[in-house]
Design a protein around this motif. Sequence first.
Motif: not given
Ligand SMILES: Nc1ncnc2c1ncn2[C@@H]1O[C@H](COP(=O)(O)OP(=O)(O)OP(=O)(O)O)[C@@H](O)[C@H]1O
Length: 118
Positions: A41-42, A44-46, A49, A73
């Motif tokens: 799906l995507g 993030g920094g850590f 997902v 995740k």
């Molecule tokens: N439940 C979900 N449904 C759809 N897309 C999601 C979902 N969770 C995350 N994503 C996608 O995955 C990407 C990364 O999610 P993540 O939680 O890692 O984001 P973040 O908060 O930017 O990263 P981090 O917590 O690592 O700094 C999101 O920007 C989104 O596009």
Amino acid sequence: MGDDCGRLSANRAVGQEEEGNTTLFPERENWIARFMVERKLGKGGFGQVFVGQRVNGGNERGTGSTAMEVALKFELRNSKRCNDGPPYEWQVYNALGGSHGVPKVHYKGKQGDYSVMV
Ligand SMILES: Nc1ncnc2c1ncn2[C@@H]1O[C@H](COP(=O)(O)OP(=O)(O)OP(=O)(O)O)[C@@H](O)[C@H]1O
């Protein structure tokens, strides 16, 4: 005060796991096999997902712990930034998960080199 891994240093303790009100699987159990990981799906920094499906025991119309479709995740446990502790995000979801607009965490635990949250 936070660190690069998104944890509060004051809350960090060696070997500490965050249990809260979600299920924490023991590292030995291959619990991830309960889910079929389908597509990314995507990122993030850590972590990254993915969307996935519960292999059995789910309910097509179910929500929460009976939902068929889940987001998973994966965070590398011993990446440069994450020094093998549970992600601080787990604590945040324990406190806030299920509130309006905040996803509810059903499972979390270690899986090989990764911390995984469903
Ligand atoms: N439940 C979900 N449904 C759809 N897309 C999601 C979902 N969770 C995350 N994503 C996608 O995955 C990407 C990364 O999610 P993540 O939680 O890692 O984001 P973040 O908060 O930017 O990263 P981090 O917590 O690592 O700094 C999101 O920007 C989104 O596009």
